[in-house]
Design a protein around this motif. Structure first.
Motif, mmCIF file in Angstrom:
data_model
loop_
_atom_site.group_PDB
_atom_site.id
_atom_site.type_symbol
_atom_site.label_atom_id
_atom_site.label_comp_id
_atom_site.label_asym_id
_atom_site.label_seq_id
_atom_site.Cartn_x
_atom_site.Cartn_y
_atom_site.Cartn_z
ATOM 1 N N ILE A 41 33.858 18.741 43.256
ATOM 2 C CA ILE A 41 34.746 19.706 43.383
ATOM 3 C C ILE A 41 34.532 20.653 44.603
ATOM 4 O O ILE A 41 33.294 21.238 44.762
ATOM 5 N N ILE A 42 35.313 20.175 45.477
ATOM 6 C CA ILE A 42 35.194 21.085 46.970
ATOM 7 C C ILE A 42 35.955 22.463 47.175
ATOM 8 O O ILE A 42 36.455 23.049 46.455
ATOM 9 N N SER A 43 35.555 24.250 46.877
ATOM 10 C CA SER A 43 35.791 25.051 46.932
ATOM 11 C C SER A 43 35.916 25.613 48.421
ATOM 12 O O SER A 43 35.619 26.246 48.864
ATOM 13 N N ALA A 44 37.052 26.072 48.273
ATOM 14 C CA ALA A 44 38.050 26.247 49.940
ATOM 15 C C ALA A 44 39.154 27.264 49.786
ATOM 16 O O ALA A 44 39.345 27.641 48.918
ATOM 17 N N GLY A 45 38.961 28.470 51.257
ATOM 18 C CA GLY A 45 40.485 28.981 51.144
ATOM 19 C C GLY A 45 39.593 30.179 52.583
ATOM 20 O O GLY A 45 38.677 29.874 52.917
ATOM 21 N N GLY A 46 41.235 31.110 52.554
ATOM 22 C CA GLY A 46 41.159 31.987 53.577
ATOM 23 C C GLY A 46 41.246 33.154 53.040
ATOM 24 O O GLY A 46 42.270 33.044 52.247
ATOM 25 N N SER A 47 40.408 34.090 53.650
ATOM 26 C CA SER A 47 40.386 35.915 53.774
ATOM 27 C C SER A 47 40.470 36.216 51.972
ATOM 28 O O SER A 47 39.228 35.643 51.602
ATOM 29 N N MET A 48 41.182 36.468 51.128
ATOM 30 C CA MET A 48 41.400 36.353 49.551
ATOM 31 C C MET A 48 40.969 35.540 49.164
ATOM 32 O O MET A 48 39.871 34.849 48.008
ATOM 33 N N GLY A 49 41.002 34.205 49.607
ATOM 34 C CA GLY A 49 41.342 32.639 49.255
ATOM 35 C C GLY A 49 39.344 32.650 49.909
ATOM 36 O O GLY A 49 39.180 31.728 48.877
ATOM 37 N N GLY A 50 39.177 33.079 50.518
ATOM 38 C CA GLY A 50 37.381 32.705 50.755
ATOM 39 C C GLY A 50 37.013 33.242 50.824
ATOM 40 O O GLY A 50 35.427 32.952 50.006
ATOM 41 N N PHE A 51 36.866 34.842 49.941
ATOM 42 C CA PHE A 51 37.071 35.745 49.214
ATOM 43 C C PHE A 51 36.105 34.439 47.622
ATOM 44 O O PHE A 51 35.414 34.013 47.226
ATOM 45 N N SER A 52 37.552 34.366 47.724
ATOM 46 C CA SER A 52 37.440 33.637 46.669
ATOM 47 C C SER A 52 37.246 32.117 45.650
ATOM 48 O O SER A 52 36.107 31.570 45.057
ATOM 49 N N ASP A 76 46.992 48.750 52.203
ATOM 50 C CA ASP A 76 47.381 47.919 51.223
ATOM 51 C C ASP A 76 46.715 47.674 49.961
ATOM 52 O O ASP A 76 46.813 46.808 49.617
ATOM 53 N N LEU A 77 44.988 48.075 50.148
ATOM 54 C CA LEU A 77 44.338 46.841 49.749
ATOM 55 C C LEU A 77 44.052 47.831 47.866
ATOM 56 O O LEU A 77 43.966 46.706 47.228
ATOM 57 N N PRO A 78 43.672 49.136 47.740
ATOM 58 C CA PRO A 78 43.948 49.417 46.828
ATOM 59 C C PRO A 78 44.538 49.667 45.699
ATOM 60 O O PRO A 78 43.493 48.641 44.721
ATOM 61 N N PRO A 79 45.560 49.180 45.803
ATOM 62 C CA PRO A 79 46.964 49.251 44.842
ATOM 63 C C PRO A 79 46.452 47.962 44.334
ATOM 64 O O PRO A 79 46.288 47.538 42.856
ATOM 65 N N THR A 80 46.363 47.074 44.814
ATOM 66 C CA THR A 80 45.822 44.822 44.579
ATOM 67 C C THR A 80 44.649 45.368 44.040
ATOM 68 O O THR A 80 44.708 44.426 42.887
ATOM 69 N N ILE A 81 43.581 45.737 44.545
ATOM 70 C CA ILE A 81 42.455 45.894 43.625
ATOM 71 C C ILE A 81 42.266 46.364 41.841
ATOM 72 O O ILE A 81 41.078 46.036 41.213
ATOM 73 N N HIS A 82 43.304 47.633 42.119
ATOM 74 C CA HIS A 82 43.270 48.550 41.326
ATOM 75 C C HIS A 82 43.887 47.089 39.830
ATOM 76 O O HIS A 82 43.567 47.228 38.577
ATOM 77 N N TRP A 124 41.936 38.493 42.965
ATOM 78 C CA TRP A 124 40.717 38.617 43.160
ATOM 79 C C TRP A 124 39.848 38.775 42.630
ATOM 80 O O TRP A 124 38.278 38.582 42.166
ATOM 81 N N MET A 125 39.975 36.656 42.503
ATOM 82 C CA MET A 125 38.810 35.965 40.818
ATOM 83 C C MET A 125 38.866 37.009 40.177
ATOM 84 O O MET A 125 36.953 36.999 40.065
ATOM 85 N N ASN A 126 39.285 37.382 39.711
ATOM 86 C CA ASN A 126 38.500 38.949 38.214
ATOM 87 C C ASN A 126 38.831 37.277 36.875
ATOM 88 O O ASN A 126 38.518 35.979 38.039
ATOM 89 N N ARG A 127 37.319 37.787 36.499
ATOM 90 C CA ARG A 127 37.492 37.229 34.565
ATOM 91 C C ARG A 127 38.921 36.211 34.494
ATOM 92 O O ARG A 127 38.457 34.917 34.315
ATOM 93 N N GLU A 128 40.648 36.213 34.290
ATOM 94 C CA GLU A 128 41.575 35.584 34.350
ATOM 95 C C GLU A 128 41.304 34.548 34.756
ATOM 96 O O GLU A 128 42.046 33.700 34.523
ATOM 97 N N ALA A 129 41.282 34.933 36.058
ATOM 98 C CA ALA A 129 41.676 33.856 37.156
ATOM 99 C C ALA A 129 40.646 32.537 37.283
ATOM 100 O O ALA A 129 40.737 31.427 37.803
ATOM 101 N N ARG A 130 39.321 32.917 37.171
ATOM 102 C CA ARG A 130 38.179 32.750 37.180
ATOM 103 C C ARG A 130 38.140 31.588 35.678
ATOM 104 O O ARG A 130 37.810 30.081 36.322
ATOM 105 N N ALA A 131 38.562 32.091 34.740
ATOM 106 C CA ALA A 131 38.621 30.912 33.229
ATOM 107 C C ALA A 131 39.957 29.873 34.072
ATOM 108 O O ALA A 131 40.020 28.711 33.713
#
Length: 235
Positions: free
Chosen positions: A91-102, A135-141, A63-70
């Motif tokens: 640099i083009i930023s692209a993606g779909g679903s969680m990737g679109g969010f990211s 299915d989402l809460p476990p992934t976000i936690h 979920w593009m958390n701080r570690e992912a961004r770094a």
């Protein structure tokens, strides 16, 4: 980082680029991730126009958390060095679903200047999404495990709809399917587009009434996505 190591942390479509590299296209994967072996048709189309497609393995539940961004910021720096690219390469930023969010959220937090952003059926309100499917809460936690802040504060930090005021003033293209069963169009992209336009950002929002989650894309929409990114490649 040497080329071999870079390719252990991201799929890079260098062998598919026609001519010189004109841009880096970050294509963020959706929830659950996935190891990439070959490019899809969209990535091939970008590569044929000079786009170096990078599919970062930034974490299946990140979920593009701080570690992912770094991690992605560092990956970009290493790719620019490894391929001897100009520091100001688009640099083009692209993606779909969680990737679109990211793709949206990365424009907000990246230390690199992003030229344009494309998001397909993006999650835009993470607090809403937390209760959207079981299915989402476990992934976000998992994404925020160990963070000292409470969930309310983390939802704000990690929700594009809550970060509109801080988004860079660049072109955005958002696509959403009217029959998306996984990410509610009204709760996410509809709301996001209104806020972006209210702020005066350059955003084109395309609703595809008969489309489900991230596809299948109508041919004209697919072509628009290709052209949107290529428009911002260096000449």
């Amino acid at each position: 980082m040497k080329n071999k190591m870079i390719k252990e942390t991201a799929w890079i479509g260098d062998k598919f680029v026609k001519g010189r590299i004109k841009a880096i296209v970050l294509n963020f994967h959706g929830l659950g991730g996935g190891y990439r072996v070959n490019p899809d048709q969209l990535e091939l189309a970008w590569a044929e126009k000079g786009g170096l497609v990078v599919f970062p393995y930034y974490g299946p539940w990140s979920w593009m958390n701080r570690e992912a961004r770094a991690f992605v910021d560092g990956l970009i720096t290493d790719i620019i060095k490894e391929y001897k690219l100009p520091r100001n390469i688009p640099i083009i930023s692209a993606g779909g679903s969680m990737g679109g969010f990211s793709s949206l959220l990365f424009t907000r937090y990246s230390k690199h200047k992003i030229a344009a952003c494309y998001a397909n059926c993006p999650v835009c309100d993470l607090k809403y999404h937390f209760s959207e499917r079981p299915d989402l809460p476990p992934t976000i936690h998992a994404a925020f495990r160990g963070y000292k802040e409470g969930m309310e504060e983390l939802f704000i930090e990690h929700s594009p709809v809550k970060q509109v005021a801080e988004l860079p003033d660049i072109p955005y293209l958002i696509i959403h399917g009217g029959k998306d069963p996984a990410v509610n169009q009204k709760a996410h992209s509809d709301k996001m587009a209104v806020l972006m336009k209210k702020r005066g950002l350059e955003v084109e929002y395309i609703k595809v009434p008969e489309m489900g989650h991230c596809g299948p894309l109508p041919q004209k929409t697919w072509e628009k996505i290709v052209k949107f990114a290529v428009k911002h490649f260096s000449r």
